[in-house]
Design a protein around this motif. Sequence first.
Motif, PDB file in Angstrom:
ATOM      1  N   THR A  75     -28.801  53.782 -23.367  1.00  0.00           N
ATOM      2  CA  THR A  75     -28.820  53.839 -21.911  1.00  0.00           C
ATOM      3  C   THR A  75     -30.057  54.589 -21.473  1.00  0.00           C
ATOM      4  N   SER A  76     -30.901  53.951 -20.684  1.00  0.00           N
ATOM      5  CA  SER A  76     -32.131  54.613 -20.254  1.00  0.00           C
ATOM      6  C   SER A  76     -31.827  55.856 -19.434  1.00  0.00           C
ATOM      7  N   GLY A  77     -30.757  55.789 -18.621  1.00  0.00           N
ATOM      8  CA  GLY A  77     -30.415  56.954 -17.818  1.00  0.00           C
ATOM      9  C   GLY A  77     -30.052  58.140 -18.684  1.00  0.00           C
ATOM     10  N   GLY A  78     -29.161  57.925 -19.656  1.00  0.00           N
ATOM     11  CA  GLY A  78     -28.759  59.013 -20.535  1.00  0.00           C
ATOM     12  C   GLY A  78     -29.902  59.557 -21.359  1.00  0.00           C
ATOM     13  N   VAL A  79     -30.733  58.657 -21.895  1.00  0.00           N
ATOM     14  CA  VAL A  79     -31.891  59.101 -22.679  1.00  0.00           C
ATOM     15  C   VAL A  79     -32.825  59.942 -21.804  1.00  0.00           C
ATOM     16  N   SER A  80     -33.062  59.488 -20.592  1.00  0.00           N
ATOM     17  CA  SER A  80     -33.952  60.218 -19.691  1.00  0.00           C
ATOM     18  C   SER A  80     -33.381  61.583 -19.329  1.00  0.00           C
ATOM     19  N   TRP A  81     -32.085  61.629 -19.011  1.00  0.00           N
ATOM     20  CA  TRP A  81     -31.474  62.911 -18.661  1.00  0.00           C
ATOM     21  C   TRP A  81     -31.557  63.889 -19.824  1.00  0.00           C
ATOM     22  N   SER A  82     -31.342  63.397 -21.037  1.00  0.00           N
ATOM     23  CA  SER A  82     -31.370  64.293 -22.199  1.00  0.00           C
ATOM     24  C   SER A  82     -32.769  64.860 -22.431  1.00  0.00           C
ATOM     25  N   ALA A 113     -19.572  35.668 -31.367  1.00  0.00           N
ATOM     26  CA  ALA A 113     -18.165  35.661 -31.762  1.00  0.00           C
ATOM     27  C   ALA A 113     -17.263  35.198 -30.622  1.00  0.00           C
ATOM     28  N   ASP A 114     -16.006  34.931 -30.950  1.00  0.00           N
ATOM     29  CA  ASP A 114     -15.055  34.436 -29.954  1.00  0.00           C
ATOM     30  C   ASP A 114     -14.577  35.522 -28.996  1.00  0.00           C
ATOM     31  N   VAL A 115     -14.817  36.769 -29.337  1.00  0.00           N
ATOM     32  CA  VAL A 115     -14.421  37.877 -28.463  1.00  0.00           C
ATOM     33  C   VAL A 115     -15.680  38.516 -27.881  1.00  0.00           C
ATOM     34  N   PRO A 116     -15.590  39.156 -26.707  1.00  0.00           N
ATOM     35  CA  PRO A 116     -16.783  39.754 -26.110  1.00  0.00           C
ATOM     36  C   PRO A 116     -17.373  40.849 -26.993  1.00  0.00           C
ATOM     37  N   LEU A 117     -18.676  40.948 -26.956  1.00  0.00           N
ATOM     38  CA  LEU A 117     -19.382  42.026 -27.634  1.00  0.00           C
ATOM     39  C   LEU A 117     -19.265  43.273 -26.775  1.00  0.00           C
ATOM     40  N   LEU A 118     -18.654  44.317 -27.332  1.00  0.00           N
ATOM     41  CA  LEU A 118     -18.467  45.578 -26.610  1.00  0.00           C
ATOM     42  C   LEU A 118     -19.543  46.562 -27.051  1.00  0.00           C
ATOM     43  N   LEU A 119     -20.319  47.038 -26.103  1.00  0.00           N
ATOM     44  CA  LEU A 119     -21.463  47.885 -26.424  1.00  0.00           C
ATOM     45  C   LEU A 119     -21.366  49.226 -25.701  1.00  0.00           C
ATOM     46  N   PRO A 120     -20.791  50.248 -26.353  1.00  0.00           N
ATOM     47  CA  PRO A 120     -20.886  51.602 -25.794  1.00  0.00           C
ATOM     48  C   PRO A 120     -22.351  52.037 -25.792  1.00  0.00           C
ATOM     49  N   ASN A 121     -22.735  52.802 -24.784  1.00  0.00           N
ATOM     50  CA  ASN A 121     -24.147  53.175 -24.623  1.00  0.00           C
ATOM     51  C   ASN A 121     -24.375  54.625 -25.034  1.00  0.00           C
ATOM     52  N   SER A 137     -20.918  46.248 -21.434  1.00  0.00           N
ATOM     53  CA  SER A 137     -21.514  47.554 -21.729  1.00  0.00           C
ATOM     54  C   SER A 137     -21.053  48.562 -20.682  1.00  0.00           C
ATOM     55  N   LEU A 138     -21.369  49.830 -20.930  1.00  0.00           N
ATOM     56  CA  LEU A 138     -20.865  50.914 -20.081  1.00  0.00           C
ATOM     57  C   LEU A 138     -21.961  51.617 -19.286  1.00  0.00           C
ATOM     58  N   GLY A 139     -23.218  51.216 -19.464  1.00  0.00           N
ATOM     59  CA  GLY A 139     -24.290  51.862 -18.717  1.00  0.00           C
ATOM     60  C   GLY A 139     -24.366  53.352 -19.005  1.00  0.00           C
ATOM     61  N   THR A 140     -24.490  54.132 -17.953  1.00  0.00           N
ATOM     62  CA  THR A 140     -24.606  55.588 -18.110  1.00  0.00           C
ATOM     63  C   THR A 140     -23.253  56.292 -18.183  1.00  0.00           C
ATOM     64  N   ALA A 141     -22.150  55.541 -18.163  1.00  0.00           N
ATOM     65  CA  ALA A 141     -20.835  56.161 -17.983  1.00  0.00           C
ATOM     66  C   ALA A 141     -20.468  57.153 -19.074  1.00  0.00           C
ATOM     67  N   LEU A 142     -20.765  56.828 -20.343  1.00  0.00           N
ATOM     68  CA  LEU A 142     -20.441  57.781 -21.416  1.00  0.00           C
ATOM     69  C   LEU A 142     -21.244  59.073 -21.265  1.00  0.00           C
ATOM     70  N   ALA A 143     -22.519  58.947 -20.960  1.00  0.00           N
ATOM     71  CA  ALA A 143     -23.339  60.136 -20.763  1.00  0.00           C
ATOM     72  C   ALA A 143     -22.824  60.950 -19.579  1.00  0.00           C
ATOM     73  N   GLN A 144     -22.460  60.279 -18.516  1.00  0.00           N
ATOM     74  CA  GLN A 144     -21.914  60.987 -17.352  1.00  0.00           C
ATOM     75  C   GLN A 144     -20.649  61.753 -17.722  1.00  0.00           C
ATOM     76  N   ALA A 145     -19.790  61.115 -18.518  1.00  0.00           N
ATOM     77  CA  ALA A 145     -18.543  61.779 -18.925  1.00  0.00           C
ATOM     78  C   ALA A 145     -18.827  63.008 -19.777  1.00  0.00           C
ATOM     79  N   ALA A 146     -19.819  62.909 -20.667  1.00  0.00           N
ATOM     80  CA  ALA A 146     -20.153  64.044 -21.529  1.00  0.00           C
ATOM     81  C   ALA A 146     -20.712  65.200 -20.707  1.00  0.00           C
TER      82      ALA A 146
END
Length: 285
Positions: free
Chosen positions: A52-59, A23-31, A238-247
């Motif tokens: 996110t491998s980090g978040g999955v692993s931490w969980s 698409a003409d706009v960036p693909l935004l991928l929350p993890n 993408s956001l990497g582990t940032a959402l998991a870190q925030a949670a």
Amino acid sequence: MSNRTLPARSPEHAATLRALAAADVPLLLPNAWDAGSAAVVAAAGASAIATTSGGVSWSAGRGDGQGLDRAAMAEAVRRIVAAVDVPVTADVEGGYGPTPEDVAETVRAVVAAGAVGINLEDSTAPGGPLFTPAEQSARLRAARTAATEAGLPDLLVNARTDVHLFGTGPAADRPAEVLRRAEAYAEAGADSLFVPGLLDLAALKELTAASPLPVNAMAVPNGPTVTELATAGVRRISLGTALAQAAYTAAHRATAELLATGTYDALGGALDYGTLNGLLAGRRP
């Protein structure tokens, strides 16, 4: 064809993910890192979800950096896919082994779990060393072949290079090394290039202008905005582990407040029980 069954929605979701990427706009991928986080991300309006491998692993009580094995990560992907109605692209780290066959087996596993994209790193250990471009190209070709044989030729392959993240080689040589890898990875069948650790807008603009592959950047708090990254030519964010870190930070803050003051103000504004429960009621992982 693989002896694993391809989920019925996968071809449609693969086509959708490719359309979003083009698409003409960036693909935004929350993890997301589990079924619940994926459901929340989808409910917030995300058109696609990355794991996110980090978040999955931490969980799962493990550290990032292939702390989980292939089977455990694929099972986590399966639960995430079952929780949402949007395409899911899976972070498969370094492929859970160094060889092309290791990567192929990983692709077969996550495709069977319902993923329609992967993120594949050019190392198997935090900090490196990196595979040579030729070695990683062989691994990328194996990924593409495995996806086709599994019945999903449209699997979106995001080739991650950690030249900048790991600080590989002299700083002055890194842009040329990333571009060399982009060219090799494109020839090997990758669909996009992920360069975590690179957020300098001028450097990104130079890379996106020269790269044969669309560029994915990992956004960070207080870093460039989506608009700024898009202006620099970035096509996927993408956001990497940032959402998991925030949670996890929210859980830490609320607990610290409870223990220190006996109050619960940190819990204010949370999604209510009924909303969260409703996102997953009736789902069968």
